[in-house]
Write an enzyme that holds these catalytic residues in place. Structure first.
Site, PDB file in Angstrom:
ATOM      1  N   VAL A   1       0.861  -1.185   0.000  1.00  0.00           N
ATOM      2  CA  VAL A   1       0.000   0.000   0.000  1.00  0.00           C
ATOM      3  C   VAL A   1       0.895   1.231   0.000  1.00  0.00           C
ATOM      4  O   VAL A   1       1.788   1.355   0.830  1.00  0.00           O
ATOM      5  CB  VAL A   1      -0.924   0.021   1.245  1.00  0.00           C
ATOM      6  CG1 VAL A   1      -1.682   1.340   1.329  1.00  0.00           C
ATOM      7  CG2 VAL A   1      -1.898  -1.151   1.216  1.00  0.00           C
TER       8      VAL A   1
ATOM      9  N   GLY B   1       4.422   4.120   2.938  1.00  0.00           N
ATOM     10  CA  GLY B   1       3.927   2.891   2.328  1.00  0.00           C
ATOM     11  C   GLY B   1       4.119   1.738   3.288  1.00  0.00           C
ATOM     12  O   GLY B   1       4.727   1.894   4.352  1.00  0.00           O
ATOM     13  N   LYS B   2       3.589   0.619   2.955  1.00  0.00           N
ATOM     14  CA  LYS B   2       3.803  -0.579   3.783  1.00  0.00           C
ATOM     15  C   LYS B   2       3.448  -1.797   2.955  1.00  0.00           C
ATOM     16  O   LYS B   2       2.603  -1.719   2.061  1.00  0.00           O
ATOM     17  CB  LYS B   2       2.899  -0.527   5.026  1.00  0.00           C
ATOM     18  CG  LYS B   2       3.375  -1.382   6.169  1.00  0.00           C
ATOM     19  CD  LYS B   2       4.482  -0.694   6.943  1.00  0.00           C
ATOM     20  CE  LYS B   2       5.005  -1.545   8.072  1.00  0.00           C
ATOM     21  NZ  LYS B   2       5.965  -0.797   8.910  1.00  0.00           N
ATOM     22  N   GLY B   3       4.083  -2.912   3.280  1.00  0.00           N
ATOM     23  CA  GLY B   3       3.769  -4.144   2.572  1.00  0.00           C
ATOM     24  C   GLY B   3       3.670  -5.295   3.541  1.00  0.00           C
ATOM     25  O   GLY B   3       4.069  -5.176   4.706  1.00  0.00           O
TER      26      GLY B   3
ATOM     27  N   ASP C   1      10.355  -5.262   8.438  1.00  0.00           N
ATOM     28  CA  ASP C   1       9.389  -5.077   9.517  1.00  0.00           C
ATOM     29  C   ASP C   1       9.311  -6.443  10.200  1.00  0.00           C
ATOM     30  O   ASP C   1      10.193  -7.282   9.992  1.00  0.00           O
ATOM     31  CB  ASP C   1       8.036  -4.622   8.952  1.00  0.00           C
ATOM     32  CG  ASP C   1       7.087  -4.115  10.032  1.00  0.00           C
ATOM     33  OD1 ASP C   1       7.335  -3.027  10.582  1.00  0.00           O
ATOM     34  OD2 ASP C   1       6.106  -4.817  10.359  1.00  0.00           O
TER      35      ASP C   1
END
Ligand code: NAD
Length: 425
Positions: free
Chosen positions: A68, A113-115, A154
């Protein structure tokens, strides 16, 4: 000890709603207009992929993966990739938005953002993890890029996964591209100081908060929940400032000593004990009890939703410095505020990590690498400046630090959005 006492339930609140509640309060305070609100609240890009991976037994398993990009107004989006069975879209969306506000609050030129991939990395072989990570990168090649979207580790991912992403991406674009990810091994362009960066920022925030309340670090006490990268390094560095660490914890439980814990010894124990504090020699309490100790500073550094509407009224700390992302649920905010607890919010307190990630990216692009001292000095300066900015906003609007942090960052992203004319990505 009951399961509830020790491992506090994850995700009791929808994380995106939790973020939105804070966003709404801050938006009102800074007078964000409706158009800007609509642009800034929605993620700019959401990508969902189904990743087929040949497992070691020859069967093909399909994993759901997400990326995202919440907002890329200030620069390329930045944010980690999480490998966990708990990964779901709402969580990734919330974490991506948090990254937007986090980068903006510390003033680094990144969006958020992040995944994530829904998988259980502990049950997978190294080969399976490599195939999963490379296939995810293949499917995200148009999303990632040093000037577009820059992943990082992460939960459940680390330097090895970043090395695979860097390698796969470099192969796909036909040139070495270390700046496409941060959190890489040092030999591959990682930055000195990255491992300690988040804990160091937590320590700098703790010092700054104590200073504002006129509390001396000497004689102050601190409890730290979580003893992974953030928790253990925060505990070590906070102890070096003269505070007494009276409790530490991990998923195995919490460990207490009124006389103070030798954190370096506890780290050595964990490292020699399969990464866990299980069996550590100190008095055992529960993670729930740790949160409610009568300490000067509480550092939740494990996971989301640990301080909730249910336990907030029993929190006795004077200062909470949020090492984890989202450790306080939105419904607990007003209870902590009424109790007069100073909360240094996640998007500020744990921003040391992304700050040094930014330094890694800068060094990759410069092709010139800094000493650890230079990294620390610059990161400390960024953290101190950000803390002062948020503190000033909290005084100006007479609001808690959390909403002040959102107000500062939303105002920055909104200003850039106006200047750019809503181009975004
Ligand atoms: P980690 O995996 O290294 O450590 C997590 C620790 O929390 C472990 O000690 C684990 O045993 C413990 N834990 C897990 N569930 C628990 C529970 N229910 N109760 C008590 N302890 C529990 O992870 P990390 O990198 O230290 O990240 C911790 C938090 O900080 C996460 O919220 C993460 O998103 C956030 N964060 C990390 C960084 C970073 O640079 N690593 C940066 C910003 C934010």
């Amino acid at each position: 000890m009951s399961q509830r006492d020790n491992v506090i339930k994850h995700g009791s609140e929808n994380p995106f709603e939790s973020m939105k509640q804070r966003f709404d309060q801050a938006a009102k305070i800074i007078g964000l207009d409706e158009s800007d609100y609509n642009v800034l609240i929605a993620p700019q890009k959401t990508v969902i992929v189904n990743i087929p991976v040949t497992m070691d037994d020859g069967k093909v398993k399909v994993f759901e993966g997400f990326r995202v990009v919440h907002n890329a107004n200030l620069g390329p989006s930045k944010g980690g990739i999480r490998y966990s069975m708990d990964v779901h879209l709402d969580e990734v969306k919330a974490l991506a938005a948090w990254m937007t506000w986090k980068c903006a609050v510390v003033g680094i030129p990144y969006g958020g953002g992040k995944g994530g991939i829904k998988c259980d990395p502990k049950s997978m072989s190294k080969g399976e993890l490599e195939r999963l990570t490379r296939s995810y990168t293949d499917m995200m090649v148009d999303v990632f890029g040093p000037d577009k979207d820059i992943p990082a580790p992460d939960m459940g991912t680390g330097p090895q996964e970043m090395a695979w992403i860097m390698d796969e991406y470099s192969k796909l674009v036909g040139r070495s591209s270390p700046a496409v990810v941060t959190g890489k091994p040092i030999v591959l362009g990682g930055s000195l100081g990255r491992v300690e960066a988040t804990g160091r920022g937590v320590m700098v925030s703790t010092r700054a908060a104590l200073g504002k309340l006129g509390i001396s670090p000497i004689g102050a006490t601190c409890a730290v929940q979580g003893f992974g990268n953030v928790g253990s390094i925060s505990a070590k560095l906070i102890a070096q400032q003269g505070l007494k660490i009276v409790a530490i914890s991990d998923v195995s439980g919490a460990y207490y000593s009124a006389e103070g814990i030798n954190v370096e010894e506890a780290i050595a124990y964990r490292d020699s004990n399969n990464g866990t504090l299980e069996g550590y020699k100190l008095g055992k309490i529960t993670n729930a009890e740790l949160l409610e100790l009568d300490v000067t500073v509480l550092v939740p550094a494990a996971m989301e939703d640990q301080i909730t509407e249910e336990n907030a009224s029993r929190i006795k700390a004077k200062i909470i410095v949020e090492g984890a992302n989202g450790p306080t649920s939105a419904s607990a905010d007003h209870i902590l505020n009424e109790k007069g607890i100073m909360v240094v919010p996640d998007i500020l307190a744990n921003a040391g990590g992304v700050t040094v990630s930014y330094f890694e990216w800068v060094q990759n692009r410069l092709g010139y690498y800094w000493t650890e001292e230079r990294v620390y000095r610059r990161a400390d300066r960024v953290m101190k400046t950000a803390f002062e900015g948020v503190y000033a906003a909290s005084l100006k609007y007479n609001i808690p630090m959390r909403i002040a942090a959102y107000a500062v960052s939303i105002a920055r992203v909104a200003e850039v959005e106006k200047l750019r004319g809503k181009f975004g990505l």
